[in-house]
Scaffold this active site. Structure first.
Site, mmCIF file in Angstrom:
data_model
loop_
_atom_site.group_PDB
_atom_site.id
_atom_site.type_symbol
_atom_site.label_atom_id
_atom_site.label_comp_id
_atom_site.label_asym_id
_atom_site.label_seq_id
_atom_site.Cartn_x
_atom_site.Cartn_y
_atom_site.Cartn_z
ATOM 1 N N LYS A 111 0.824 -1.223 0.000
ATOM 2 C CA LYS A 111 0.000 0.000 0.000
ATOM 3 C C LYS A 111 0.850 1.262 0.000
ATOM 4 O O LYS A 111 0.450 2.277 -0.560
ATOM 5 C CB LYS A 111 -0.979 -0.014 1.180
ATOM 6 N N LYS A 195 -5.087 -8.867 -7.498
ATOM 7 C CA LYS A 195 -6.384 -9.263 -6.945
ATOM 8 C C LYS A 195 -7.442 -8.189 -7.210
ATOM 9 O O LYS A 195 -7.108 -7.001 -7.319
ATOM 10 C CB LYS A 195 -6.267 -9.591 -5.450
ATOM 11 N N LYS A 198 -11.061 -2.986 -4.128
ATOM 12 C CA LYS A 198 -11.865 -1.751 -4.127
ATOM 13 C C LYS A 198 -11.038 -0.558 -4.565
ATOM 14 O O LYS A 198 -11.549 0.385 -5.136
ATOM 15 C CB LYS A 198 -12.367 -1.452 -2.702
HETATM 16 N N1 AQP Z 1 -10.115 -10.285 -4.560
HETATM 17 C C1 AQP Z 1 -10.536 -10.942 -3.501
HETATM 18 N N2 AQP Z 1 -10.788 -12.273 -3.570
HETATM 19 C C2 AQP Z 1 -11.231 -12.960 -2.490
HETATM 20 N N3 AQP Z 1 -11.455 -12.390 -1.276
HETATM 21 C C3 AQP Z 1 -11.215 -11.073 -1.162
HETATM 22 N N4 AQP Z 1 -11.336 -10.205 -0.134
HETATM 23 C C4 AQP Z 1 -10.978 -8.973 -0.536
HETATM 24 N N5 AQP Z 1 -10.616 -8.990 -1.824
HETATM 25 C C5 AQP Z 1 -10.755 -10.277 -2.260
HETATM 26 C C6 AQP Z 1 -11.789 -10.593 1.200
HETATM 27 O O1 AQP Z 1 -12.859 -9.713 1.559
HETATM 28 C C7 AQP Z 1 -12.806 -9.486 2.960
HETATM 29 C C8 AQP Z 1 -12.954 -8.035 3.255
HETATM 30 O O2 AQP Z 1 -11.898 -7.298 2.736
HETATM 31 P P1 AQP Z 1 -11.687 -5.786 3.199
HETATM 32 O O3 AQP Z 1 -12.809 -4.958 2.732
HETATM 33 O O4 AQP Z 1 -11.439 -5.715 4.648
HETATM 34 O O5 AQP Z 1 -10.360 -5.307 2.579
HETATM 35 P P2 AQP Z 1 -9.405 -5.838 1.551
HETATM 36 O O6 AQP Z 1 -9.054 -7.265 1.745
HETATM 37 O O7 AQP Z 1 -8.257 -4.901 1.587
HETATM 38 O O8 AQP Z 1 -10.284 -5.679 0.235
HETATM 39 P P3 AQP Z 1 -9.951 -4.808 -0.995
HETATM 40 O O9 AQP Z 1 -11.079 -4.869 -1.919
HETATM 41 O O10 AQP Z 1 -8.629 -5.170 -1.566
HETATM 42 O O11 AQP Z 1 -9.931 -3.349 -0.413
HETATM 43 P P4 AQP Z 1 -8.834 -2.244 -0.570
HETATM 44 O O12 AQP Z 1 -8.604 -2.093 -2.033
HETATM 45 O O13 AQP Z 1 -9.488 -1.042 0.056
HETATM 46 O O14 AQP Z 1 -7.625 -2.704 0.160
HETATM 47 C C9 AQP Z 1 -11.525 -10.107 3.489
HETATM 48 O O15 AQP Z 1 -11.834 -11.347 4.110
HETATM 49 C C10 AQP Z 1 -10.732 -10.335 2.246
HETATM 50 O O16 AQP Z 1 -9.883 -11.452 2.374
#
Ligand code: AQP
Length: 333
Positions: A111, A195, A198
């Site tokens: 990040k 991956k 968001k």
């Molecule tokens: N691409 C993914 N495939 C499978 N599982 C995923 N998760 C996130 N992206 C994927 C799972 O969703 C849960 C919640 O995630 P989060 O909102 O706490 O944050 P994150 O993992 O950081 O998700 P993002 O979308 O990648 O957000 P940003 O971009 O803001 O960092 C978790 O259980 C995660 O494993």
């Protein structure tokens, strides 16, 4: 009874990765566990947020939980910031966490990227300690996570172990990761090596849970692929990341294995497969989308659910925090 804790950040809309990798599995866990599902809004602050958008996203993530099938009567659904004990325990645990452990966290490095370390925020660095506090505050025994969160959960176990050893008692259970389903890492529709996320700048990299049927179909049609037809073995997908990802998504949505999916679609061109995938995605996601819209039309109802959840979570958290204060020698006056 075994207790589950998990959460999602209200940073922009949830996407198909969040749904297939986490939310859908949570729904199934309600039957076998005492479940606490949190909207982790304090974690969202580790990256810059617009206040009005954050407020909306907190409600929207709550609506997504409920629309996907989480029952707010059986489970506790609440916003992290409404239970102050998360922040208190985070401080206590940060005093049991060597910097060396945090330095190993790959998500922080990803990040921060190429920016100067001096400009990175302390909150982003300390994020895994707050995550440990979230889980340990409820003495959760199991945490369903996607692959991307596995390292943070291992750190939570290390911190729990360090605390237990320091005070010479088995106070915190060591939370077990639960990596559920076949879609533990849904990849970007634009780049099969990244991956689905968001925070990806391209909205075409992901299918949001708020996307309507037309937008879902367009995003799948525009998804990056290769010129070859679909193969008939999983081995043949190894070097075809984008094709592999679409097969994984199809299998997860259809509730069949990847091998079964290939048996159905081997030899097809992407043009046909993408049409079928879009129909399937719309069929599965549209009812959830409609229910989210219904819930979002009445924010007072969502706030009531969050308030009730905060009361239930707050009672459990306060009891455990009192015990923790006793263990470490803080007065409860
Ligand atoms: N691409 C993914 N495939 C499978 N599982 C995923 N998760 C996130 N992206 C994927 C799972 O969703 C849960 C919640 O995630 P989060 O909102 O706490 O944050 P994150 O993992 O950081 O998700 P993002 O979308 O990648 O957000 P940003 O971009 O803001 O960092 C978790 O259980 C995660 O494993």
């Amino acid at each position: 009874m075994n207790r589950i804790f998990s959460g999602m950040q209200p940073t922009r809309q949830l996407h198909l990765g969040n749904y297939l990798g986490a939310l859908r599995n949570w729904v199934a866990l309600q039957d076998g566990f005492e479940c606490i599902f949190c909207v982790v809004d304090l974690h969202a602050l580790t990256l810059p947020q617009d206040p009005a958008a954050l407020r909306r996203n907190i409600r929207e993530v709550t609506a997504a939980y409920i629309a996907a099938g989480i029952d707010p009567e059986r489970c506790i659904i609440f916003a992290q910031s409404s239970v102050a004990a998360h922040s208190e325990l985070s401080w206590i645990l940060s005093c049991h966490t060597p910097l060396g452990w945090l330095n190993r966290m790959t998500q922080f490095k990803d990040k921060v990227g190429k920016k100067a370390l001096e400009n990175a925020m302390l909150g982003l660095y300390a994020y895994p300690v707050l995550m440990a506090a979230d889980i340990l505050l409820y003495k959760a025994t199991h945490v369903p996570v996607g692959e991307d969160q596995k390292q943070h959960l291992e750190l939570s176990r290390d911190i729990a172990g360090a605390f237990n050893r320091h005070y010479d008692r088995a106070f915190f259970p060591l939370p077990e990761p639960q990596i559920l389903g076949d879609a533990t890492r849904v990849m970007s529709l634009r780049d099969g090596s990244k991956k689905m996320s968001k925070s990806d700048e391209s909205d075409y990299s992901r299918i949001n849970m708020t996307d309507d049927a037309d937008l879902i179909a367009v995003k799948i049609r525009k998804a990056r692929t290769d010129p070859e037809p679909l193969p008939d073995t999983l081995e043949a997908l190894v070097k075809r990341a984008e094709a592999d990802n679409l097969i994984t998504i199809y299998a997860a949505l259809a509730g069949i294995s990847r091998a079964e999916t290939l048996a159905q679609v081997a030899g097809q061109q992407f043009s046909q497969f993408k049409k079928d995938l879009a129909d399937l995605a719309v069929a599965k996601l549209s009812p959830i989308n409609a229910e989210m819209n219904r819930l979002m039309a009445d924010p007072a109802e969502i706030d009531l659910i969050l308030r009730r959840g905060a009361e239930r979570a707050g009672t459990m958290a306060a009891g455990h925090l009192d015990e923790i204060k006793d263990v470490i020698g803080l007065l409860r006056l």
